[in-house]
Design a protein around this motif. Structure first.
Motif, PDB file in Angstrom:
ATOM      1  N   VAL A  58       6.920  11.679   0.128  1.00 58.90           N
ATOM      2  CA  VAL A  58       6.830  12.761   1.156  1.00 58.90           C
ATOM      3  C   VAL A  58       8.330  13.079   1.181  1.00 58.90           C
ATOM      4  O   VAL A  58       8.674  13.892   2.369  1.00 58.90           O
ATOM      5  CB  VAL A  58       6.188  12.251   2.401  1.00 58.90           C
TER       6      VAL A  58
ATOM      7  N   ILE B 194      -5.167   1.332   4.711  1.00 59.86           N
ATOM      8  CA  ILE B 194      -4.004   1.426   4.121  1.00 59.86           C
ATOM      9  C   ILE B 194      -2.912   0.757   5.081  1.00 59.86           C
ATOM     10  O   ILE B 194      -1.851   0.126   4.561  1.00 59.86           O
ATOM     11  CB  ILE B 194      -3.779   2.947   4.014  1.00 59.86           C
TER      12      ILE B 194
ATOM     13  N   ASN C 133       0.906  -1.225   0.133  1.00 63.42           N
ATOM     14  CA  ASN C 133       0.033  -0.058  -0.052  1.00 63.42           C
ATOM     15  C   ASN C 133       0.700   1.405  -0.057  1.00 63.42           C
ATOM     16  O   ASN C 133       0.559   2.364  -0.812  1.00 63.42           O
ATOM     17  CB  ASN C 133      -1.043  -0.049   1.187  1.00 63.42           C
TER      18      ASN C 133
ATOM     19  N   GLN D 136       1.922   2.657  -3.312  1.00 59.59           N
ATOM     20  CA  GLN D 136       0.989   3.198  -3.882  1.00 59.59           C
ATOM     21  C   GLN D 136       0.843   4.895  -3.621  1.00 59.59           C
ATOM     22  O   GLN D 136      -0.066   5.430  -4.452  1.00 59.59           O
ATOM     23  CB  GLN D 136      -0.482   2.599  -3.800  1.00 59.59           C
ATOM     24  N   LEU D 137       1.456   4.976  -2.643  1.00 58.92           N
ATOM     25  CA  LEU D 137       1.053   6.687  -1.951  1.00 58.92           C
ATOM     26  C   LEU D 137       2.103   7.471  -2.641  1.00 58.92           C
ATOM     27  O   LEU D 137       3.252   7.288  -2.938  1.00 58.92           O
ATOM     28  CB  LEU D 137       1.119   6.395  -0.375  1.00 58.92           C
ATOM     29  N   PRO D 138       1.843   9.169  -2.787  1.00 54.92           N
ATOM     30  CA  PRO D 138       2.697   9.752  -3.230  1.00 54.92           C
ATOM     31  C   PRO D 138       4.059   9.897  -2.264  1.00 54.92           C
ATOM     32  O   PRO D 138       3.696   9.706  -0.973  1.00 54.92           O
ATOM     33  CB  PRO D 138       1.890  11.181  -3.247  1.00 54.92           C
TER      34      PRO D 138
ATOM     35  N   ASN E 195      -0.228  12.300   5.155  1.00 58.23           N
ATOM     36  CA  ASN E 195      -0.249  13.261   4.121  1.00 58.23           C
ATOM     37  C   ASN E 195      -1.016  12.946   3.018  1.00 58.23           C
ATOM     38  O   ASN E 195      -1.971  13.494   2.700  1.00 58.23           O
ATOM     39  CB  ASN E 195       1.329  13.328   3.851  1.00 58.23           C
ATOM     40  N   HIS E 196      -1.106  11.557   2.653  1.00 60.87           N
ATOM     41  CA  HIS E 196      -2.201  11.128   1.841  1.00 60.87           C
ATOM     42  C   HIS E 196      -3.711  11.324   1.989  1.00 60.87           C
ATOM     43  O   HIS E 196      -4.364  11.780   1.322  1.00 60.87           O
ATOM     44  CB  HIS E 196      -2.041   9.569   1.113  1.00 60.87           C
TER      45      HIS E 196
ATOM     46  N   ALA F  34       3.747   9.432   5.306  1.00 61.23           N
ATOM     47  CA  ALA F  34       3.214   9.093   4.049  1.00 61.23           C
ATOM     48  C   ALA F  34       1.339   8.931   3.939  1.00 61.23           C
ATOM     49  O   ALA F  34       0.899   9.261   3.419  1.00 61.23           O
ATOM     50  CB  ALA F  34       3.851   7.834   3.110  1.00 61.23           C
ATOM     51  N   VAL F  35       1.057   8.227   5.044  1.00 61.35           N
ATOM     52  CA  VAL F  35      -0.291   7.692   5.154  1.00 61.35           C
ATOM     53  C   VAL F  35      -1.108   8.898   5.503  1.00 61.35           C
ATOM     54  O   VAL F  35      -1.998   9.505   4.751  1.00 61.35           O
ATOM     55  CB  VAL F  35      -0.418   6.756   6.124  1.00 61.35           C
TER      56      VAL F  35
ATOM     57  N   GLN G  24      -4.420  14.949   1.929  1.00 65.91           N
ATOM     58  CA  GLN G  24      -4.775  15.499   0.439  1.00 65.91           C
ATOM     59  C   GLN G  24      -5.979  14.957  -0.070  1.00 65.91           C
ATOM     60  O   GLN G  24      -6.729  15.534  -0.614  1.00 65.91           O
ATOM     61  CB  GLN G  24      -3.719  14.711  -0.427  1.00 65.91           C
ATOM     62  N   LEU G  25      -6.338  13.864   0.268  1.00 68.95           N
ATOM     63  CA  LEU G  25      -7.604  13.120  -0.221  1.00 68.95           C
ATOM     64  C   LEU G  25      -8.917  13.767   0.383  1.00 68.95           C
ATOM     65  O   LEU G  25      -9.951  14.004  -0.109  1.00 68.95           O
ATOM     66  CB  LEU G  25      -7.657  11.708  -0.145  1.00 68.95           C
TER      67      LEU G  25
END
Length: 105
Positions: free
Chosen positions: A13, A66, A6, A9-11, A46-47, A43-44, A50-51
């Motif tokens: 950081v 995630i 998972n 798959q994240l952007p 921050n993602h 990363a989690v 963003q969402l």
């Protein structure tokens, strides 16, 4: 999928030094830094920010997905995974945290 899968798959950081988590009163109630042991959670979170624009119950539920296998471990061992525990608490208390990005220089 596993947490490691998972995470891929994240952007990225690399542009962040940290994020601060801010409660409804404006107090900083948490900080996740871009360092070993915290970079995955950075990363989690921050993602999710963003969402969803903030981390409330819906975002927290997605975050638990995630975290995959670590979520079950967090339920079984409270305190072992504080960033997962925080997501669980947000759902239980129906609370939302704002996220402030601290950019790397």
């Amino acid at each position: 999928m596993t947490f490691a899968e998972n995470l891929k798959q994240l952007p990225g950081v690399s542009h962040l030094a940290a994020i601060e988590l801010i409660d409804a009163e404006g107090a900083v109630v948490g900080r996740i830094e871009n360092k070993p042991g915290q970079a995955g959670s950075l990363a989690v979170y921050n993602h999710l920010a963003q969402l969803y624009g903030a981390i409330g119950p819906d975002a927290a539920a997605r975050g638990l997905e995630i975290y995959a296998e670590h979520t079950a471990d967090a339920h079984a061992n409270p305190g072992k995974h504080p960033n997962i525990d925080r997501l669980i608490a947000l759902i239980e208390r129906d609370e939302t945290l704002k996220v402030k990005q601290i950019f790397a220089v």
